[in-house]
Scaffold this active site. Structure first.
Site, PDB file in Angstrom:
ATOM      1  N   HIS A  86       0.817  -1.217   0.000  1.00 14.44           N
ATOM      2  CA  HIS A  86       0.000   0.000   0.000  1.00 14.44           C
ATOM      3  C   HIS A  86       0.854   1.272   0.000  1.00 14.44           C
ATOM      4  O   HIS A  86       0.331   2.357  -0.227  1.00 14.44           O
ATOM      5  CB  HIS A  86      -1.062  -0.014   1.117  1.00 14.44           C
ATOM      6  CG  HIS A  86      -0.570   0.267   2.500  1.00 14.44           C
ATOM      7  ND1 HIS A  86      -0.288  -0.707   3.416  1.00 14.44           N
ATOM      8  CD2 HIS A  86      -0.347   1.433   3.139  1.00 14.44           C
ATOM      9  CE1 HIS A  86       0.090  -0.166   4.560  1.00 14.44           C
ATOM     10  NE2 HIS A  86       0.064   1.140   4.415  1.00 14.44           N
ATOM     11  N   ASP A 222       1.432  -7.689   2.540  1.00 19.55           N
ATOM     12  CA  ASP A 222       1.393  -6.279   2.147  1.00 19.55           C
ATOM     13  C   ASP A 222       2.828  -5.771   1.945  1.00 19.55           C
ATOM     14  O   ASP A 222       3.371  -5.074   2.794  1.00 19.55           O
ATOM     15  CB  ASP A 222       0.666  -5.487   3.247  1.00 19.55           C
ATOM     16  CG  ASP A 222       0.343  -4.070   2.824  1.00 19.55           C
ATOM     17  OD1 ASP A 222       0.894  -3.616   1.805  1.00 19.55           O
ATOM     18  OD2 ASP A 222      -0.457  -3.414   3.511  1.00 19.55           O
ATOM     19  N   SER A 654       3.907   2.377   8.391  1.00 16.75           N
ATOM     20  CA  SER A 654       3.654   1.393   7.346  1.00 16.75           C
ATOM     21  C   SER A 654       4.954   1.093   6.616  1.00 16.75           C
ATOM     22  O   SER A 654       5.631   2.021   6.150  1.00 16.75           O
ATOM     23  CB  SER A 654       2.647   1.945   6.337  1.00 16.75           C
ATOM     24  OG  SER A 654       1.365   1.902   6.890  1.00 16.75           O
TER      25      SER A 654
HETATM   26  N1  GLU Z   1      -4.647   0.269   7.058  1.00 17.25           N
HETATM   27  C1  GLU Z   1      -3.625   0.643   6.168  1.00 17.25           C
HETATM   28  C2  GLU Z   1      -3.616  -0.262   4.950  1.00 17.25           C
HETATM   29  O1  GLU Z   1      -3.383  -1.457   5.050  1.00 17.25           O
HETATM   30  C3  GLU Z   1      -2.275   0.820   6.749  1.00 17.25           C
HETATM   31  C4  GLU Z   1      -2.142   1.527   8.031  1.00 17.25           C
HETATM   32  C5  GLU Z   1      -1.890   3.022   7.968  1.00 17.25           C
HETATM   33  O2  GLU Z   1      -2.038   3.672   6.935  1.00 17.25           O
HETATM   34  O3  GLU Z   1      -1.530   3.494   9.041  1.00 17.25           O
HETATM   35  O4  GLU Z   1      -3.831   0.246   3.863  1.00 17.25           O
END
Ligand code: GLU
Length: 719
Positions: A86, A222, A654
């Protein structure tokens, strides 16, 4: 009643004294503050292995992508870096098309020549960090106004920065900590040629999609890989054919030995923003304005975007990265508001504030210094309510988060427009200004579907009209009422049919023969212009309140630290390099629901659902699962996929490396869990977990799924 109150306070104090894993610590201070505790928990490293100015240390291999937002780490002597899928989705998407769909099928460069350049992508490493509080605040005194204080701080910061970077290719910043009670100088080295090396298909990297996002148990890998390139001299350079892979002084070793429950783990990265010193009124403001508005705005927009993504592969690819960016913090805000209620965060903060007021009133000197700060914070927050609401609508919809795309794109003509009006400080050739517009338009139109944006714009404009005070309606609303009888859809339709910013050929015609007067007549340009006027009008009104707020927050944080002289406080996250330590652990989510601390490949197969794109499992992965050929990446013959720790992380972490007691890579941090979505405000030890991909699952995918053996070979992998 009184007894219950006292018990509650004791519980709160107890929780904060027994829990050691909360905190995002500054690296230069870990020897003094954290080393004993970490070694007691099993850490085999010395402070100098983590942060040193004399020899290679962990700080040299942990980088901030794009100056913050995500973290990546160096994992080979040839500058290979690892981060989340991501975090690289913009790059993966930008190289994709329906004919060459790297989102769906993944991408693997099988040779260095196939690695894909990404103009504008950067990674920065910390060269050094230094406490410069005394130098920055040396000339500041209590009688100064906030404006005078700020300008004094800016002056000394500028001097420190120019001294720090003189004669080098480094960059530096001076950042405030503890709401401006302390300052740090951070010197960074930034690399500007970062190429895409590999990414699994979305069905592995984003398996579970939005449904699983922010939740445990997880079953996705991820990750993606990139490589840093430098000029032939080994120094940072813009992309060029003759650039060579970066030769770092050190890189992270990778461990195949895995982890057990209660093992110590560390995470290093660039957490973006926490609000651990927020007052109850501040938390209420986040809940009722920032989160509530975001949920309403993005909820509507995302449905419209998804509808179009479902109808066409072209639109799906064009909007993949934009959609996940918007949906990520949409779901975060929903989860945060639920957790704020469930964990009674506002109530807990109110109890702490009662204790604070009690402490202040116990001594006259404290009363003089801090007697009215809580009241001041609360009153600013209530006075700015309407403005905050309007700002959040403008930022969410148009100016910052770009739920509607075209108004932001129209700002590409601002430099030309203002130059023609005679406002430019430095005059530029028109051709240069047009070239810049063309460059921006190439990226914009590549991923732009005007019909989708138009639908979103109609819905957003309607929401704006219904939820923002008319006092803060941008000038474009008078056009809607005057020329379109208040019919928003009609106005938006006209806008998209006529504007040069919604159509590549009209745009091209303009840049070929730029006429300043055309912008005056362009409905998108003028709409965008009036939005900025309103934005500026609010910021001007806001200024005095902001000054009062900043001053009161600074004294509040100072007072809280004075109140607990024996406690060690860490500063809120601000995209500077931090370390957090904790353990691998499970949790009890709610009554009768407890979660194990790792997931396995069997769970991926269990989750498979052919009716949902997000739960489709690639055939090759199924085959690998059937063959059970997991060696050497499994533990007890099981292919672990993701695991949990209680490390204190947030957005920006991340892609951060999760390390074992020897400082070896065991996982990649990528998410937080649903039960502690209020964790950016109060860390809840029982619930707060960071979700990590097991490094062995990443290696398994690279090696056995993708067959990218050359990447495995360049890494430093051992048992
Ligand atoms: N929830 C996010 C994702 O997996 C990552 C966590 C964040 O942006 O802090 O896209």
């Amino acid at each position: 009643m009184k007894k219950r109150w006292i018990t509650y306070i004791l519980q709160l104090l107890l929780v904060s004294s027994i829990h050691a894993d909360e905190g995002m610590w500054l690296l230069p201070l870990i020897q003094e503050l954290n080393m004993d505790k970490m070694q007691e928990m099993g850490l085999e490293l010395e402070a100098g292995d983590i942060y040193s100015l004399d020899h290679p240390s962990l700080k040299d291999v942990i980088g901030a992508l794009d100056y913050g937002g995500c973290t990546a780490e160096v994992i080979s002597s040839d500058g290979l870096i690892l981060t989340n899928h991501h975090c690289g989705v913009d790059e993966i998407q930008s190289h994709s098309s329906p004919a060459q769909d790297y989102l769906t099928h993944g991408f693997w460069a099988m040779s260095r020549e196939e690695e894909l350049p990404n103009p504008g992508k950067t990674i920065s490493f910390v060269v050094r960090m230094e406490d410069v509080t005394e130098k920055v605040l040396g000339m500041v005194h209590l009688e100064m106004t906030e404006v005078e204080r700020e300008s004094e701080i800016d002056k000394s910061s500028e001097t420190l920065i120019s001294e720090a970077v003189e004669g080098t290719h480094y960059e530096a910043v001076v950042v405030p900590l503890y709401e401006g009670n302390e300052y740090y100088l951070v010197v960074m080295e930034t690399f500007k040629d970062v190429r895409l090396v590999g990414a699994p298909p979305e069905s592995i990297g984003r398996f579970g999609g939005d449904k699983d996002n922010w939740e445990w148990p997880r079953h996705n890998a991820d990750f993606c890989m990139m490589r840093i390139y430098t000029g032939p001299d080994g120094k940072p350079a813009d992309y060029a054919l003759e650039n060579i892979p970066y030769k770092p002084a050190n890189w992270l070793p990778i461990s195949l030995s895995g982890y057990e429950k209660d093992d110590i783990s560390l995470v290093l990265g660039f957490p973006g923003r926490t609000n651990r010193y927020a007052t109850s009124s501040g938390i209420r403001e986040i809940k009722e304005i920032e989160n509530r508005n975001r949920i309403k705005i993005r909820g509507e927009a995302l449905d419209l975007i998804m509808e179009d993504m479902g109808k066409s592969d072209k639109v799906r690819i064009q909007y993949a990265a934009k959609y996940s960016r918007l949906s990520n913090y949409y779901k975060y805000s929903i989860g945060q508001n639920l957790s704020l209620d469930r964990l009674q965060v506002i109530e807990k903060r109110t109890v702490q504030e009662d204790l604070f007021s009690h402490w202040v009133s116990a001594e006259e000197m404290r009363q003089e210094a801090y007697g009215d700060i809580l009241e001041e914070i609360n009153s600013v927050i209530s006075e700015r309510n309407m403005m905050e609401n309007a700002l959040s609508y403008l930022e969410e919809m148009f100016l910052l988060h770009k739920t509607v795309e075209v108004f932001d794109f129209a700002t590409s003509a601002f430099p030309f427009f203002f130059q023609e009006l005679g406002y430019a400080t430095e005059k530029k050739e028109t051709t240069e200004l047009m070239d810049r517009m063309k460059q921006r338009s190439a990226i914009f139109f590549r991923d732009y579907h005007p019909e989708t944006d138009q639908k979103v714009a109609s819905a957003m404009m309607q929401l704006y009209a219904e939820n923002v005070e008319p006092l803060y309606f941008p000038g474009l609303f008078s056009t809607i009422y005057k020329d379109f009888d208040g019919d928003i859809d009609k106005y938006i339709d006209h806008l998209y049919r006529k504007s040069l910013f919604t159509d590549p050929s009209r745009f091209e015609k303009f840049t070929a023969k730029p006429k300043f007067k055309k912008l005056f007549k362009d409905p998108v340009f003028m709409g965008s212009f009036t939005m900025y006027q309103t934005y500026q009008q609010i910021l001007d009104e806001y200024e005095e309140l902001e000054e009062r707020f900043v001053a009161a927050r600074r004294s509040y944080v100072k007072a809280v630290r004075d109140m607990y002289p024996d406690s060690i406080f860490y500063p809120d996250a601000n995209s500077t390099l931090r370390l957090s330590y904790g353990t691998v652990c499970d949790y009890l989510a709610r009554d009768a629901v407890s979660y194990d601390y790792y997931t396995t490949l069997a769970g991926v197969m269990e989750k498979e659902d052919l009716r949902e794109r997000e739960f489709t499992v690639p055939a090759k992965l199924k085959q690998l699962f059937e063959e059970k050929n997991f060696q050497p990446y499994c533990q007890d013959n099981t292919m672990r996929v993701c695991f949990l720790t209680d490390l204190d992380t947030t957005g920006g972490n991340s892609g951060s490396p999760v390390l074992n007691s020897r400082g070896e890579l065991i996982g990649l941090n990528f998410d937080g869990n649903w039960e502690s979505m209020s964790g950016d405000i109060i860390y809840e030890p029982e619930f707060q977990r960071s979700i990590c991909v097991d490094i062995r699952y990443i290696l398994f995918i690279v090696d056995k799924f993708a067959g990218a053996h050359q990447l495995i070979e360049e890494m430093d992998i051992h048992d």
